[in-house]
Design a protein around this motif. Sequence first.
Motif, PDB file in Angstrom:
ATOM      1  N   SER A  86       0.729  -1.212  -0.118  1.00  0.00           N
ATOM      2  CA  SER A  86       0.103  -0.076  -0.032  1.00  0.00           C
ATOM      3  C   SER A  86       0.734   1.136  -0.004  1.00  0.00           C
ATOM      4  O   SER A  86       1.881   1.224   0.219  1.00  0.00           O
ATOM      5  CB  SER A  86      -0.797   0.101   1.101  1.00  0.00           C
ATOM      6  OG  SER A  86      -0.164   0.105   2.537  1.00  0.00           O
ATOM      7  N   THR A  97      -0.508  -5.632  -6.754  1.00  0.00           N
ATOM      8  CA  THR A  97      -1.805  -5.674  -6.988  1.00  0.00           C
ATOM      9  C   THR A  97      -2.307  -4.770  -5.980  1.00  0.00           C
ATOM     10  O   THR A  97      -3.398  -3.887  -6.292  1.00  0.00           O
ATOM     11  CB  THR A  97      -2.335  -7.038  -7.262  1.00  0.00           C
ATOM     12  OG1 THR A  97      -1.678  -7.748  -8.280  1.00  0.00           O
ATOM     13  CG2 THR A  97      -3.827  -6.979  -7.555  1.00  0.00           C
ATOM     14  N   ASP A  98      -2.238  -4.996  -4.638  1.00  0.00           N
ATOM     15  CA  ASP A  98      -2.856  -4.537  -3.758  1.00  0.00           C
ATOM     16  C   ASP A  98      -2.444  -2.932  -3.757  1.00  0.00           C
ATOM     17  O   ASP A  98      -3.167  -2.019  -3.405  1.00  0.00           O
ATOM     18  CB  ASP A  98      -2.661  -4.774  -2.242  1.00  0.00           C
ATOM     19  CG  ASP A  98      -3.421  -6.276  -2.098  1.00  0.00           C
ATOM     20  OD1 ASP A  98      -4.404  -6.191  -1.237  1.00  0.00           O
ATOM     21  OD2 ASP A  98      -3.440  -7.196  -2.899  1.00  0.00           O
ATOM     22  N   GLU A 116      -4.473  -0.844  -6.281  1.00  0.00           N
ATOM     23  CA  GLU A 116      -5.734  -0.651  -5.797  1.00  0.00           C
ATOM     24  C   GLU A 116      -5.636   0.514  -4.630  1.00  0.00           C
ATOM     25  O   GLU A 116      -6.560   1.655  -4.627  1.00  0.00           O
ATOM     26  CB  GLU A 116      -6.086  -1.789  -5.141  1.00  0.00           C
ATOM     27  CG  GLU A 116      -7.668  -1.645  -4.908  1.00  0.00           C
ATOM     28  CD  GLU A 116      -7.908  -1.159  -3.233  1.00  0.00           C
ATOM     29  OE1 GLU A 116      -8.814  -0.260  -3.160  1.00  0.00           O
ATOM     30  OE2 GLU A 116      -7.125  -1.187  -2.467  1.00  0.00           O
ATOM     31  N   SER A 117      -4.452   0.505  -3.885  1.00  0.00           N
ATOM     32  CA  SER A 117      -4.612   1.625  -2.704  1.00  0.00           C
ATOM     33  C   SER A 117      -4.283   3.121  -3.340  1.00  0.00           C
ATOM     34  O   SER A 117      -4.509   3.981  -2.427  1.00  0.00           O
ATOM     35  CB  SER A 117      -3.222   1.126  -1.705  1.00  0.00           C
ATOM     36  OG  SER A 117      -2.021   1.460  -2.358  1.00  0.00           O
ATOM     37  N   GLY A 134      -5.280   4.041  -6.427  1.00  0.00           N
ATOM     38  CA  GLY A 134      -6.428   4.165  -7.602  1.00  0.00           C
ATOM     39  C   GLY A 134      -5.614   4.207  -9.002  1.00  0.00           C
ATOM     40  O   GLY A 134      -6.020   5.066  -9.879  1.00  0.00           O
ATOM     41  N   THR A 190      -4.181   1.979 -12.516  1.00  0.00           N
ATOM     42  CA  THR A 190      -4.210   0.746 -13.315  1.00  0.00           C
ATOM     43  C   THR A 190      -3.015   0.270 -13.471  1.00  0.00           C
ATOM     44  O   THR A 190      -2.189   0.693 -13.445  1.00  0.00           O
ATOM     45  CB  THR A 190      -5.184   1.264 -14.625  1.00  0.00           C
ATOM     46  OG1 THR A 190      -4.028   2.190 -15.215  1.00  0.00           O
ATOM     47  CG2 THR A 190      -6.399   1.867 -14.309  1.00  0.00           C
TER      48      THR A 190
END
Length: 231
Positions: A83, A106-107, A110-111, A113, A115
């Motif tokens: 993160s 991957t995480d 996501e953390s 925002g 792509t």
Amino acid sequence: EDGVSNDMKQQARDRLETWSSNRRYLLRINPVGSEFCNGDLDRLTSLRNLEGVVLAKVVDVQQIEYVQPFIPPGLPLIALIESALGLIAAPQIARAGVKRLFFGSTDYLESVGATVGQEVLNYPRSCLVVASAAAGLDAPIDGPSLELKDLDVVNLDAKSARALGMGGKLCIHPMQVETINSVFYPTPDEINWAESVMTAWEASTSAVFQLDGKLIDAPIIRQAQRIIGLL
């Protein structure tokens, strides 16, 4: 951890004790603060052939300090940075007694925002490389490629990670292993270069010398030694 659904955590722990009897492995455990972390920690001493513990979703040194008393003596603890918070704290986490840093790409995406793309991974990879080097750790291990069918994509992803100083790459499927190993293992040209540098260094009477028209000094010698050490 994330690979096991919540209702299967206890069953996974029970099966692991049998599964681990004839395998050597790293065990990824649930993050500190989750309802499953302590249950994982309580099982560590009963597992056989365990090579190390990977703590998921590390964001600060306090999480490392929490789990350290549960880690059997001599067993490496690896911090999985997944993160923006974890990335910012990576220099401190790297100095908190961990063996190595892993990147949960991957995480991380996501953390923040973002792509999937090579450019967005350059910054976090570089941060982890610098944090590891400054703490005297081996180079960090990159996150996995989610591509299963197109190994050219996996190859490109691995090359991008290696170019930034990552020391290896996680896999999500056995079919990725050969491709990733081929990227991180020294090429024949790199091996020949490193051997030439070492031979010239051993024959030189100076700390700085030329080889094939290029200046060779201490950092270049250490680079050659690092390549030889991977063989």
